[in-house]
Design a protein around this motif. Structure first.
Motif, PDB file in Angstrom:
ATOM      1  N   THR A 109    -100.354 -13.467  99.223  1.00 30.59           N
ATOM      2  CA  THR A 109    -101.608 -13.389  99.965  1.00 30.59           C
ATOM      3  C   THR A 109    -101.671 -14.552 100.931  1.00 30.59           C
ATOM      4  O   THR A 109    -101.003 -15.579 100.743  1.00 30.59           O
ATOM      5  CB  THR A 109    -102.816 -13.424  99.012  1.00 30.59           C
ATOM      6  N   SER A 110    -102.464 -14.400 101.965  1.00 31.20           N
ATOM      7  CA  SER A 110    -102.573 -15.446 102.977  1.00 31.20           C
ATOM      8  C   SER A 110    -103.623 -16.489 102.632  1.00 31.20           C
ATOM      9  O   SER A 110    -103.579 -17.601 103.129  1.00 31.20           O
ATOM     10  CB  SER A 110    -102.897 -14.820 104.341  1.00 31.20           C
ATOM     11  N   SER A 111    -104.586 -16.153 101.790  1.00 28.69           N
ATOM     12  CA  SER A 111    -105.654 -17.077 101.427  1.00 28.69           C
ATOM     13  C   SER A 111    -105.866 -17.029  99.919  1.00 28.69           C
ATOM     14  O   SER A 111    -106.021 -15.950  99.338  1.00 28.69           O
ATOM     15  CB  SER A 111    -106.957 -16.717 102.149  1.00 28.69           C
ATOM     16  N   LYS A 167    -108.428 -18.558  98.261  1.00 28.47           N
ATOM     17  CA  LYS A 167    -109.846 -18.447  97.921  1.00 28.47           C
ATOM     18  C   LYS A 167    -110.354 -17.015  98.057  1.00 28.47           C
ATOM     19  O   LYS A 167    -111.233 -16.585  97.317  1.00 28.47           O
ATOM     20  CB  LYS A 167    -110.668 -19.379  98.809  1.00 28.47           C
ATOM     21  N   LYS A 168    -109.807 -16.262  99.002  1.00 28.58           N
ATOM     22  CA  LYS A 168    -110.276 -14.904  99.241  1.00 28.58           C
ATOM     23  C   LYS A 168    -109.391 -13.850  98.581  1.00 28.58           C
ATOM     24  O   LYS A 168    -109.478 -12.670  98.911  1.00 28.58           O
ATOM     25  CB  LYS A 168    -110.340 -14.637 100.742  1.00 28.58           C
ATOM     26  N   SER A 169    -108.556 -14.264  97.653  1.00 26.18           N
ATOM     27  CA  SER A 169    -107.659 -13.314  97.001  1.00 26.18           C
ATOM     28  C   SER A 169    -108.443 -12.449  96.024  1.00 26.18           C
ATOM     29  O   SER A 169    -109.175 -12.969  95.170  1.00 26.18           O
ATOM     30  CB  SER A 169    -106.547 -14.057  96.254  1.00 26.18           C
ATOM     31  N   PRO A 170    -108.319 -11.125  96.109  1.00 25.94           N
ATOM     32  CA  PRO A 170    -109.032 -10.253  95.160  1.00 25.94           C
ATOM     33  C   PRO A 170    -108.364 -10.291  93.794  1.00 25.94           C
ATOM     34  O   PRO A 170    -107.152 -10.150  93.668  1.00 25.94           O
ATOM     35  CB  PRO A 170    -108.913  -8.874  95.805  1.00 25.94           C
TER      36      PRO A 170
END
Length: 208
Positions: free
Chosen positions: A179-181, A183-186
């Motif tokens: 993933t690229s982020s 904090k925003k990973s589901p």
């Protein structure tokens, strides 16, 4: 079958390796430089050159024994090393996995993975290293179990003179990010079964 004297075998291999057919020159006394033919290479001079290169890495020593007719030349050692390395890389591409050729197929295998972190504390240090060590252990039930995965040395007319080794497959050296982020990973929901100590009643909770 009678036992063969290893000294006799070594002598015959050296004789065949140094037997060179060349055109005679008339009216000249200059000696013709001997070039060993690849078609007449025997195991002994190849083993001698590869062993010296593996233990000493000295070109002068290998070429000196090659001049005496006891070993292949240093350039030939590099060519054979490149052919073996390229054959291993081709096997990696065929199997789509980077695995040592000594590992046998269809044998129960376990792996131990650990981090390798080197953080130099010296003030003059300019670099650090962070990697992963992977150890593979095979557990055969009997001697000779599994499928042999030995490499086949391949080399055409163009590859025979090459001294460079092909790179490893891209899927081994390049690891794409998940993933690229962060904090925003589901994070998907997981159902966890828990047991209470009182009546050992099984409960299912939703954990996020």
């Amino acid at each position: 079958m009678a036992d063969t004297n290893p000294v006799a075998i070594a002598t015959t291999q050296i004789l065949k390796f140094n037997s060179v057919k060349h055109k005679r020159t008339r009216g000249t006394t200059s000696s013709t430089s001997v070039r060993h033919s690849v078609a007449q290479e025997t195991p002994l001079p190849i083993y001698t050159g590869m062993m010296l290169h593996a233990h000493t890495r000295k070109k002068e020593l290998v070429d000196r024994l090659s001049h005496l007719g006891l070993s292949i030349s240093y350039d030939r050692v590099l060519q054979l090393s490149a052919q073996m390395g390229n054959s291993v890389c081709q096997q990696f591409h065929r199997e789509r996995v980077v695995c040592p050729p000594k590992m046998r197929g269809q044998v129960f295998t376990t792996a131990a993975v650990d981090n390798i972190d080197h953080n130099p504390s010296a003030t003059t240090s300019k670099d650090s290293f962070h990697g992963t060590a992977i150890s593979l252990i095979q557990h055969p039930s009997y001697t000779g179990e599994g499928v042999d995965r030995s490499i086949i040395i391949v080399g055409g007319s163009e590859d025979a003179r090459s001294k460079t080794v092909a790179p490893l497959p891209h899927y081994y050296t390049d690891v794409p990010p998940v993933t690229s982020s962060i904090k925003k990973s589901p994070v998907p929901a997981a159902r966890v079964a828990s047991l209470t100590r009182g009546d050992f009643k099984q409960q299912t909770d939703e954990e996020y």
